[in-house]
Design a protein around this motif. Structure first.
Motif, PDB file in Angstrom:
ATOM      1  N   ASN A 160       0.821  -1.208   0.000  1.00  0.00           N
ATOM      2  CA  ASN A 160       0.000   0.000   0.000  1.00  0.00           C
ATOM      3  C   ASN A 160       0.857   1.260   0.000  1.00  0.00           C
ATOM      4  O   ASN A 160       0.518   2.261  -0.634  1.00  0.00           O
ATOM      5  N   VAL A 161       1.984   1.226   0.737  1.00  0.00           N
ATOM      6  CA  VAL A 161       2.902   2.368   0.755  1.00  0.00           C
ATOM      7  C   VAL A 161       3.414   2.636  -0.659  1.00  0.00           C
ATOM      8  O   VAL A 161       3.436   3.793  -1.126  1.00  0.00           O
ATOM      9  N   ILE A 162       3.823   1.574  -1.366  1.00  0.00           N
ATOM     10  CA  ILE A 162       4.334   1.724  -2.731  1.00  0.00           C
ATOM     11  C   ILE A 162       3.240   2.255  -3.653  1.00  0.00           C
ATOM     12  O   ILE A 162       3.464   3.174  -4.445  1.00  0.00           O
ATOM     13  N   ALA A 175       0.569   6.742  -6.622  1.00  0.00           N
ATOM     14  CA  ALA A 175      -0.666   7.488  -6.846  1.00  0.00           C
ATOM     15  C   ALA A 175      -0.454   8.986  -6.609  1.00  0.00           C
ATOM     16  O   ALA A 175      -0.962   9.829  -7.357  1.00  0.00           O
ATOM     17  N   LEU A 176       0.313   9.316  -5.581  1.00  0.00           N
ATOM     18  CA  LEU A 176       0.557  10.723  -5.295  1.00  0.00           C
ATOM     19  C   LEU A 176       1.418  11.362  -6.383  1.00  0.00           C
ATOM     20  O   LEU A 176       1.273  12.556  -6.678  1.00  0.00           O
ATOM     21  N   VAL A 235      -5.568   7.079  -3.122  1.00  0.00           N
ATOM     22  CA  VAL A 235      -5.012   7.196  -1.768  1.00  0.00           C
ATOM     23  C   VAL A 235      -6.144   7.212  -0.740  1.00  0.00           C
ATOM     24  O   VAL A 235      -6.031   6.611   0.334  1.00  0.00           O
ATOM     25  N   THR A 236      -7.243   7.909  -1.073  1.00  0.00           N
ATOM     26  CA  THR A 236      -8.388   7.958  -0.158  1.00  0.00           C
ATOM     27  C   THR A 236      -8.940   6.564   0.102  1.00  0.00           C
ATOM     28  O   THR A 236      -9.243   6.194   1.247  1.00  0.00           O
ATOM     29  N   ALA A 238      -6.022  13.010   1.830  1.00  0.00           N
ATOM     30  CA  ALA A 238      -6.245  12.777   0.407  1.00  0.00           C
ATOM     31  C   ALA A 238      -7.620  13.270  -0.017  1.00  0.00           C
ATOM     32  O   ALA A 238      -7.810  13.729  -1.150  1.00  0.00           O
ATOM     33  N   GLY A 239      -8.592  13.199   0.890  1.00  0.00           N
ATOM     34  CA  GLY A 239      -9.921  13.703   0.577  1.00  0.00           C
ATOM     35  C   GLY A 239      -9.916  15.192   0.292  1.00  0.00           C
ATOM     36  O   GLY A 239     -10.774  15.692  -0.428  1.00  0.00           O
ATOM     37  N   LYS A 240      -8.954  15.925   0.854  1.00  0.00           N
ATOM     38  CA  LYS A 240      -8.826  17.362   0.592  1.00  0.00           C
ATOM     39  C   LYS A 240      -7.754  17.658  -0.453  1.00  0.00           C
ATOM     40  O   LYS A 240      -7.367  18.811  -0.634  1.00  0.00           O
ATOM     41  N   SER A 241      -7.257  16.589  -1.117  1.00  0.00           N
ATOM     42  CA  SER A 241      -6.211  16.724  -2.144  1.00  0.00           C
ATOM     43  C   SER A 241      -4.981  17.429  -1.600  1.00  0.00           C
ATOM     44  O   SER A 241      -4.316  18.204  -2.296  1.00  0.00           O
ATOM     45  N   ASP A 242      -4.659  17.144  -0.332  1.00  0.00           N
ATOM     46  CA  ASP A 242      -3.490  17.749   0.316  1.00  0.00           C
ATOM     47  C   ASP A 242      -2.299  16.816   0.125  1.00  0.00           C
ATOM     48  O   ASP A 242      -2.122  15.837   0.857  1.00  0.00           O
ATOM     49  N   ARG A 243      -1.471  17.142  -0.881  1.00  0.00           N
ATOM     50  CA  ARG A 243      -0.359  16.251  -1.228  1.00  0.00           C
ATOM     51  C   ARG A 243       0.651  16.160  -0.087  1.00  0.00           C
ATOM     52  O   ARG A 243       1.129  15.070   0.267  1.00  0.00           O
ATOM     53  N   ALA A 244       0.998  17.314   0.515  1.00  0.00           N
ATOM     54  CA  ALA A 244       2.032  17.316   1.557  1.00  0.00           C
ATOM     55  C   ALA A 244       1.589  16.483   2.756  1.00  0.00           C
ATOM     56  O   ALA A 244       2.370  15.666   3.275  1.00  0.00           O
TER      57      ALA A 244
END
Length: 788
Positions: free
Chosen positions: A716-718, A723-724, A732-733, A762-768
């Motif tokens: 899942n990490v990979i 995905a990011l 990711v969500t 991920a639901g807020k599309s916050d990449r960082a």
């Protein structure tokens, strides 16, 4: 000649004369009847005005006998003197000749051959007055010389009364119209009356100001032409005509100069007294300013909610970031404490442990306070034993009390029900805070916990909990602040005893959340009493669940059931199948909602376990689809139990509204799942094999599969990193959601927490933030995989 009389026939002259005399007699009788009529007064005078004839009608109207009047007075003597003066003055002006205010004023026009009918007031013999209408005629001889006057009068009282009433009615109508108009004009809203065809029939000044047109310009114009959207305006009028009223109908008015004003219309139909529809009465209020304020409030609310979410996310993140190393620190401290240490080393380790414990308590307090303030803390309503619960609380604080040599007492008054329904976790949290404070601030003596019925409460299940100590006490002027955030009695208290002061704040909020109240009484150097009262329900026998079908020996029997599990996460499937493996339940798995619907239609299932969030078709859509199919086939509704990693306000209601029978939150415990299946299932006929203690075997089975689960988490990490890189936040969500649901099932609460953070970020599309959580998961797996 003869003495006998002989009848001589009448000559023609005699006959004519006889007829003339007869006519005269009849005419005299007719005149007499007229003059003596009681319906009107007939008064005849000579040329000088002295009364010569006074008929019966005059006698009745005026109360005089004819003998009293004839040859005695003139009609002016029974008339209102002021009216005679006024009449003489008016005639003098009209006819340009001086006229005396006496009998001459009454007959002057008639004496000049002018028809004269006028109103005057007659005065009766008893002094009372009445209005009369008088017709005056001059009486002339054959030569045309006036020999007298005839005044014929009728009592005008009734007509005068009618006229007066009419005047009053007219005045009332004018007053009412003025009042109504004043109301219309003074209204702050723009008012319009519109006929059934949509044509304006009346407006007020506000409507003129709104449209920039005068009242005359608006009356007769189409209502719809006053607005930027004529179609919507006309539809609003039609809606009122069909529904009789409409409220808060929003339109944009357009003035002649082009100015636009957003208005809210409230309108209703109006009718005449015969209930015939007359049209629509509409009131428009300028809501431009309120819309602006509403927009600002909405933005402020959105900003506040965003700030609250940011704060909650930050606190959750920081809580997790701090807890993770703190767990390791505290674990090492505990291990060190069990080794052979010198007294000095043991002293340092104990300081180490206490400081770490204080830090963890502070983290928990801050997180709980933030949840309460953000209304994110929900209460449970479950059954529990009060006695068992208090025993566990006392066990938790007893070591600290014994270390200080304090006596710890717990007493439950007679009449307090032991079996209660409420939130035992939050009750325990409040009691631990109050008992912990009491022990902390009591150098010697006793700490007592008492539970008794609250006599002042509205019901028998309102209980009062008091924690009394013999400690340092609180000054009276400080009592009002002890429940405020980050507050203690004074700064020296913090230096001597430590703590943030958050415990009492959280206790107050929790007690209020439970529907109760909290208070404190204290005397310096004598001690303090903290008390709170909260409502509970009594846990009756009928409300208690039967024994679970696991771990109770050879549970009890379970019926054979065929279950459809709709779950896209392989790990969550593993957990569910492990939970159900030692039952007689046959479980089929569907990877998403669409597949679940197809399988349900072709299979004969007794119950469905429906994950809420799945690809292709989510669980709620699948549930609605199944319910619609059952209805179309005239089939009974099969129990559908929703499974979700989300536990937000309203989620349960949303699931039930979609057609779900029950709602369970992940991570789900085995006994909770089995109880739900048992409570809501309708089993098909089949064998019911006996079960032994399956709980331990389930745990062993999950433990055997843990390495595979951790390898899936590593994959899942990979997958999330990839995905990011391509900004696929949806993937990711989904992975975060699955981790949130599966981690606790395998015994990894940290993975559940990380999954929740991933799902939110991920639901807020916050990449960082998403990257941070992926890194955290990777680090956690690095630490955990070495053990397995």
């Amino acid at each position: 000649s003869s003495n006998s009389e002989t009848e001589i026939p009448p000559t023609p002259d005699h006959a004519a004369r006889g007829q003339t005399e007869e006519s005269i007699v009849k005419a005299g009788a007719l005149q007499s009847a007229i003059f003596n009529s009681a319906n009107f007064s007939s008064i005849a005078t000579d040329a000088k005005g002295v009364i010569q004839i006074f008929n019966v009608g005059a006698e009745r109207m005026l109360g005089y006998a004819a003998a009293e009047m004839i040859n005695t007075i003139t009609p002016a003597d029974i008339s209102d003197p002021q009216e005679l003066i006024s009449r003489a003055r008016a005639l003098s002006s009209e006819l340009a000749t001086p006229i005396e205010p006496g009998f001459e004023a009454l007959v002057f026009k008639a004496s000049r051959g002018i028809e004269d009918i006028y109103e005057l007031t007659y005065i009766r013999k008893d002094g009372t007055r009445f209005p009369a209408v008088v017709s005056v005629t001059a009486l002339r001889d054959a030569a045309g010389v006036i020999i007298g006057y005839l005044l014929i009068g009728t009592d005008n009282t009734a007509r005068k009364l009618v006229e007066e009433e009419q005047k009053k009615s007219d005045q009332r109508l004018r007053d009412q119209q003025f009042y109504t108009r004043s109301l219309i004009e003074s209204n702050i809203d723009a008012l319009m009356a519109i006929d059934p065809k949509g044509i304006i029939t009346d407006v007020n000044k506000q409507a003129e100001a709104l449209t920039g047109c005068t009242r005359d310009e608006l009356i007769g114009a189409p209502f719809k032409d006053c607005f930027t959207d004529p179609v919507r305006a006309e539809a609003g009028i039609n809606r009122v005509l069909s529904e009789t009223s409409v409220t808060d109908y929003e339109l944009t008015a357009r003035a002649r100069d082009g100015k636009q004003t957003v208005v809210s219309y409230n309108a209703t139909t109006y009718y005449d007294r015969n209930r015939t529809l007359q049209g629509v009465f509409a009131a428009a209020r300028d809501i431009t300013e309120s819309k602006r304020v509403e927009g600002e409030l909405q933005r402020a609310r959105s900003d506040a909610e965003s700030a609250s979410r940011t704060k909650s996310d930050f606190l959750a993140s920081m809580s997790h970031e701090i807890r993770t190393p703190m767990n390791a620190i505290m674990g090492i401290a505990d291990l060190l404490a069990k080794t052979q240490l010198t007294p000095e080393q043991d002293k340092y380790v104990q300081i180490f442990r206490r400081s770490g414990d204080n830090l963890l308590n502070l983290i928990n307090d801050i997180l709980d306070l933030s949840k309460v303030e953000a209304s994110q803390l929900d209460l449970e309503q479950i059954g529990f034993s009060l006695k068992d619960h208090l025993e566990k609380v006392i066990e938790m604080v007893a070591p600290r009390a014994h270390e200080k040599g304090l006596t710890l007492v717990c007493a439950i008054a007679p009449g307090v029900s032991n079996d209660l329904v409420g939130d035992p976790t939050r009750l325990r949290q409040v009691l631990l805070n109050l008992l912990g404070n009491a022990i902390k601030f009591t150098p010697s003596g006793t700490v007592t916990l008492n539970v008794e019925p609250n006599g002042d409460g509205p019901g028998p299940t309102f209980l009062r909990f008091t924690v009394a100590d013999t400690g340092i006490g609180i000054p009276e002027e400080k009592l009002g602040r002890v429940f405020e955030r980050f507050t203690q009695a004074d700064s020296s208290t913090t230096r001597r005893f430590g703590g943030s002061g958050l415990g009492l704040t959280i206790s107050r909020r929790l007690v209020e959340l439970m529907g109760g109240g909290i208070w404190v009484e204290s005397v310096v150097d004598k001690g303090s009493v903290f008390g709170f009262s909260v409502p509970f329900e009594v846990w009756s026998e009928t409300d208690r669940p039967a024994a679970l079908p696991v771990g109770v020996g050879a549970e009890t029997q379970l019926p054979a059931l065929r279950i459809l599990l709709a779950e896209d996460s392989p790990d969550n499937c593993t957990i569910a199948l492990a939970y159900l493996e030692d039952t007689p339940y046959r479980v089929d798995v569907a990877e998403n909602g669409a597949i679940a619907c197809q399988m349900f239609k072709t299979g004969q299932y007794d119950l469905v376990l429906m994950d809420r969030q799945m690809p292709a078709m989510d669980g709620l859509t699948a549930t609605r689809t199944i319910r619609a199919w059952e209805k179309s086939q005239d089939r009974p509704a099969i129990p559908i139990i929703a499974l979700t990693a989300s536990a937000l306000k309203g989620d349960r209601e949303t699931c039930l509204a979609a057609g779900c029978t029950a709602y369970l939150t992940k991570p789900i415990k085995q006994e909770v799942l089995l109880r739900a299946i048992r409570d809501f299932s309708t089993p098909s006929p089949g064998p019911s094999p006996l079960l032994d203690d399956a709980t331990a075997r389930t745990r062993r089975r999950l433990a055997e599969r843990t390495p595979a689960y951790l390898r899936n988490c590593r994959q899942n990490v990979i997958d999330m990193d990839s995905a990011l890189d391509r900004s696929d936040f949806e993937a990711v969500t989904i992975i975060g959601h699955n981790l949130r649901g599966s981690g606790g099932g395998f015994g990894f609460q940290a993975i559940t927490d990380i999954g929740a953070g991933l799902e939110a970020a991920a639901g807020k599309s916050d990449r960082a933030a998403s990257r941070k959580w992926v890194v955290e998961l990777s680090r956690y797996l690095d630490r955990t995989e070495t053990v397995f």
